[in-house]
Scaffold this active site. Structure first.
Site, mmCIF file in Angstrom:
data_model
loop_
_atom_site.group_PDB
_atom_site.id
_atom_site.type_symbol
_atom_site.label_atom_id
_atom_site.label_comp_id
_atom_site.label_asym_id
_atom_site.label_seq_id
_atom_site.Cartn_x
_atom_site.Cartn_y
_atom_site.Cartn_z
ATOM 1 N N ARG A 177 -2.514 1.270 11.379
ATOM 2 C CA ARG A 177 -3.253 0.797 12.543
ATOM 3 C C ARG A 177 -3.170 1.856 13.645
ATOM 4 O O ARG A 177 -2.117 2.493 13.833
ATOM 5 C CB ARG A 177 -2.658 -0.513 13.080
ATOM 6 C CG ARG A 177 -3.068 -1.739 12.288
ATOM 7 C CD ARG A 177 -4.548 -2.079 12.477
ATOM 8 N NE ARG A 177 -4.969 -3.251 11.723
ATOM 9 C CZ ARG A 177 -5.530 -3.212 10.504
ATOM 10 N NH1 ARG A 177 -5.736 -2.060 9.886
ATOM 11 N NH2 ARG A 177 -5.906 -4.325 9.902
ATOM 12 N N ILE A 213 0.842 -1.206 0.000
ATOM 13 C CA ILE A 213 0.000 0.000 0.000
ATOM 14 C C ILE A 213 0.875 1.254 0.000
ATOM 15 O O ILE A 213 0.574 2.233 -0.693
ATOM 16 C CB ILE A 213 -0.968 -0.003 1.201
ATOM 17 C CG1 ILE A 213 -1.858 -1.253 1.163
ATOM 18 C CG2 ILE A 213 -1.826 1.265 1.200
ATOM 19 C CD1 ILE A 213 -2.688 -1.479 2.420
ATOM 20 N N GLU A 258 -10.852 1.035 18.439
ATOM 21 C CA GLU A 258 -12.007 1.183 17.535
ATOM 22 C C GLU A 258 -13.188 0.334 18.034
ATOM 23 O O GLU A 258 -12.967 -0.765 18.524
ATOM 24 C CB GLU A 258 -11.614 0.741 16.115
ATOM 25 C CG GLU A 258 -10.545 1.635 15.521
ATOM 26 C CD GLU A 258 -10.053 1.167 14.154
ATOM 27 O OE1 GLU A 258 -10.626 0.201 13.612
ATOM 28 O OE2 GLU A 258 -9.101 1.771 13.646
ATOM 29 N N HIS A 313 -12.416 4.196 9.805
ATOM 30 C CA HIS A 313 -11.724 3.028 9.237
ATOM 31 C C HIS A 313 -12.393 2.585 7.921
ATOM 32 O O HIS A 313 -12.900 1.461 7.813
ATOM 33 C CB HIS A 313 -11.693 1.870 10.248
ATOM 34 C CG HIS A 313 -10.625 0.853 9.948
ATOM 35 N ND1 HIS A 313 -9.996 0.122 10.929
ATOM 36 C CD2 HIS A 313 -10.090 0.421 8.772
ATOM 37 C CE1 HIS A 313 -9.126 -0.712 10.364
ATOM 38 N NE2 HIS A 313 -9.174 -0.543 9.048
HETATM 39 P P1 NAP Z 1 3.152 -4.739 3.626
HETATM 40 O O1 NAP Z 1 3.179 -4.879 2.146
HETATM 41 O O2 NAP Z 1 3.533 -5.880 4.481
HETATM 42 O O3 NAP Z 1 4.067 -3.465 3.982
HETATM 43 C C1 NAP Z 1 4.416 -3.156 5.282
HETATM 44 C C2 NAP Z 1 5.518 -2.104 5.256
HETATM 45 O O4 NAP Z 1 5.790 -1.701 6.594
HETATM 46 C C3 NAP Z 1 6.824 -2.603 4.652
HETATM 47 O O5 NAP Z 1 7.411 -1.569 3.898
HETATM 48 C C4 NAP Z 1 7.671 -2.922 5.877
HETATM 49 O O6 NAP Z 1 9.045 -2.794 5.544
HETATM 50 C C5 NAP Z 1 7.201 -1.854 6.837
HETATM 51 N N1 NAP Z 1 7.371 -2.203 8.247
HETATM 52 C C6 NAP Z 1 6.863 -3.280 8.895
HETATM 53 N N2 NAP Z 1 7.262 -3.262 10.174
HETATM 54 C C7 NAP Z 1 8.033 -2.162 10.329
HETATM 55 C C8 NAP Z 1 8.742 -1.612 11.424
HETATM 56 N N3 NAP Z 1 8.746 -2.202 12.639
HETATM 57 N N4 NAP Z 1 9.422 -0.471 11.234
HETATM 58 C C9 NAP Z 1 9.449 0.130 10.021
HETATM 59 N N5 NAP Z 1 8.786 -0.350 8.946
HETATM 60 C C10 NAP Z 1 8.092 -1.482 9.105
HETATM 61 O O7 NAP Z 1 1.698 -4.312 4.124
HETATM 62 P P2 NAP Z 1 0.556 -3.533 3.314
HETATM 63 O O8 NAP Z 1 -0.217 -4.497 2.504
HETATM 64 O O9 NAP Z 1 1.140 -2.347 2.660
HETATM 65 O O10 NAP Z 1 -0.393 -3.084 4.546
HETATM 66 C C11 NAP Z 1 0.150 -2.303 5.578
HETATM 67 C C12 NAP Z 1 -0.845 -2.186 6.718
HETATM 68 O O11 NAP Z 1 -1.870 -1.255 6.373
HETATM 69 C C13 NAP Z 1 -1.632 -3.447 7.083
HETATM 70 O O12 NAP Z 1 -0.879 -4.312 7.889
HETATM 71 C C14 NAP Z 1 -2.837 -2.887 7.814
HETATM 72 O O13 NAP Z 1 -2.570 -2.796 9.191
HETATM 73 C C15 NAP Z 1 -2.985 -1.477 7.228
HETATM 74 N N6 NAP Z 1 -4.225 -1.341 6.422
HETATM 75 C C16 NAP Z 1 -5.157 -0.425 6.775
HETATM 76 C C17 NAP Z 1 -6.303 -0.288 5.998
HETATM 77 C C18 NAP Z 1 -7.369 0.704 6.344
HETATM 78 O O14 NAP Z 1 -8.510 0.458 6.023
HETATM 79 N N7 NAP Z 1 -7.021 1.830 6.949
HETATM 80 C C19 NAP Z 1 -6.502 -1.106 4.893
HETATM 81 C C20 NAP Z 1 -5.517 -2.018 4.559
HETATM 82 C C21 NAP Z 1 -4.380 -2.132 5.331
HETATM 83 P P3 NAP Z 1 10.194 -3.602 6.357
HETATM 84 O O15 NAP Z 1 9.689 -4.997 6.519
HETATM 85 O O16 NAP Z 1 11.396 -3.453 5.506
HETATM 86 O O17 NAP Z 1 10.340 -2.895 7.655
HETATM 87 C C1 8YV Z 2 -10.434 -3.666 6.651
HETATM 88 C C2 8YV Z 2 -7.964 -3.218 6.913
HETATM 89 O O1 8YV Z 2 -11.328 -2.635 6.842
HETATM 90 O O2 8YV Z 2 -7.233 -4.830 5.361
HETATM 91 C C3 8YV Z 2 -7.013 -4.247 6.435
HETATM 92 O O3 8YV Z 2 -6.012 -4.478 7.119
HETATM 93 O O4 8YV Z 2 -7.721 -2.565 7.871
HETATM 94 C C4 8YV Z 2 -9.221 -2.967 6.171
HETATM 95 O O5 8YV Z 2 -9.109 -3.243 4.823
HETATM 96 C C5 8YV Z 2 -10.344 -4.476 7.894
HETATM 97 O O6 8YV Z 2 -9.476 -5.512 7.840
HETATM 98 C C6 8YV Z 2 -11.671 -5.079 8.211
HETATM 99 O O7 8YV Z 2 -12.463 -4.166 8.820
#
Ligand code: NAP
Ligand code: 8YV
Length: 324
Positions: free
Chosen positions: A233, A156, A262, A280
């Site tokens: 998060r 992302i 949340e 969220h």
């Molecule tokens: P991802 O591809 O696993 O990317 C995670 C990134 O964070 C990587 O660049 C990783 O790099 C870095 N990271 C992990 N731990 C770290 C640390 N301790 N210090 C510094 N950097 C760190 O994950 P993604 O698919 O992009 O998703 C990321 C997160 O977004 C999810 O885990 C979820 O919690 C959140 N999310 C939120 C929503 C929403 O609705 N708001 C939706 C989807 C996801 P390194 O491993 O090199 O450190």
């Molecule tokens: C969702 C998210 O809203 O994918 C994630 O990590 O935070 C969101 O896409 C959540 O998992 C379910 O509410």
């Protein structure tokens, strides 16, 4: 590897599409509203797969003696005890990639809303104040001239960075390991990144390591024009320190899609004028949630039909043992 379709437990407020897809593939389903083992249906004893939106703690897995797979709805799986699953030989799957662009769109919208006060301007119009009192005020903040620090540059984070490039702003990032093939400056620490930029976008997973890592010192380093956006998060940000920094003008504003507890959002945060708050909704479009639901169902079908999950989390890279 296909054998009799085992019952799947649908847990929490999971999209009805998951149940429909599983039923169409011939899997019987049972439902439970929470992970409380005391409230599981009688069929729990024969359940071999769980589709979950929300928490899947160790005590739930222990209460399902035949459990092989937990398919979690969402890419972040901090609410699933993947460590316990790994020790127990249970595979955990999540829904990476299918939501990248939606969440990145939301991150940019939240950033612009925070800087340009667009929700407040719309409220001004809807309240009839434009006609009565004149134009909404000029926004003190702008995206123009900013340098954005990405805390996280994974699936992302990269989608957000590509959008930011088109906006013509500076981009830097902090991750634990340097990402190959990107032109942006890497910082070995979050504090170094915060000192170098005026805008911080958080898109790391919620882990023990990231918990409250955006603390008072990091916020102070962003400076008085600093803006924080969190689409990762809630646990990553020390919310009390953030409220203090926003109240005292240590930073200028914040845009938050995620919160520590949340759906409870602190009144002190809601009362602040310099925040933009979303419940969220990063991935919350019908199309993207349908793609996530399909991936949950596809993981379960692939596991029971072909013996491997499509998108297991790194802690549980197992293949299925032949059914006994
Ligand atoms: P991802 O591809 O696993 O990317 C995670 C990134 O964070 C990587 O660049 C990783 O790099 C870095 N990271 C992990 N731990 C770290 C640390 N301790 N210090 C510094 N950097 C760190 O994950 P993604 O698919 O992009 O998703 C990321 C997160 O977004 C999810 O885990 C979820 O919690 C959140 N999310 C939120 C929503 C929403 O609705 N708001 C939706 C989807 C996801 P390194 O491993 O090199 O450190
Ligand atoms: C969702 C998210 O809203 O994918 C994630 O990590 O935070 C969101 O896409 C959540 O998992 C379910 O509410």
């Amino acid at each position: 590897m296909t054998d009799a379709r085992p019952p799947i437990l649908l847990l929490g407020p999971i999209s009805p599409r998951v149940g429909e897809r599983l039923a169409a593939a011939g899997f019987p389903t049972v439902r439970a509203s929470t992970a409380d083992p005391a409230l599981l249906p009688a069929e729990a004893a024969s359940v071999r797969g769980v589709a979950v939106h929300g928490a899947a703690p160790a005590r739930l897995m222990q209460a399902l003696p035949q459990l092989e797979i937990v398919a979690s709805f969402g890419v972040g799986y901090d609410a699933v005890d993947a460590g316990h699953a790994a020790k127990s030989g249970i595979v955990v799957t999540h829904t990476p990639d299918v939501l990248n662009e939606e969440v990145a769109d939301t991150a940019i919208a939240l950033l612009l809303n925070t800087l340009r006060e667009l929700p407040q301007a719309e409220t001004w119009l809807r309240a009839g104040r434009w006609a009565k009192e004149g134009p909404y005020r000029l926004s003190p903040l702008t995206l123009r001239g900013r340098t954005v620090g990405l805390y996280g540059l994974g699936r992302i984070g990269m989608a957000i960075a590509r959008r930011l490039e088109a906006f013509g702003v500076g981009i830097e990032y902090h991750t634990r390991s340097v990402r190959a093939g990107v032109p942006w400056r890497h910082h070995p620490t979050l504090l170094s990144l915060a000192r170098s930029v005026d805008t911080l976008v958080v898109i790391v997973p919620g882990t023990a390591e990231t918990r409250h890592s955006v603390d008072a010192e990091v916020l102070e380093a962003l400076g008085a024009t600093g803006v924080l956006v969190n689409v990762g998060r809630g646990s990553t940000v020390d919310e009390a320190a953030l409220i203090d920094a926003l109240s005292r003008g240590v930073i200028a504003g914040a845009g938050l899609d995620v919160f520590d507890d949340e759906p409870r959002v602190p009144e002190a945060l809601i009362a602040l004028p310099n925040v933009s708050l979303l419940p969220h909704v990063g991935s919350a479009s019908v199309a993207t949630r349908a793609a996530m639901a399909d991936l949950v169902a596809d993981n379960l079908v692939a596991w029971f039909d072909r013996g491997h999950a499509l998108t297991p989390v790194p802690e549980t890279p197992f293949a299925r043992k032949a059914a006994g």
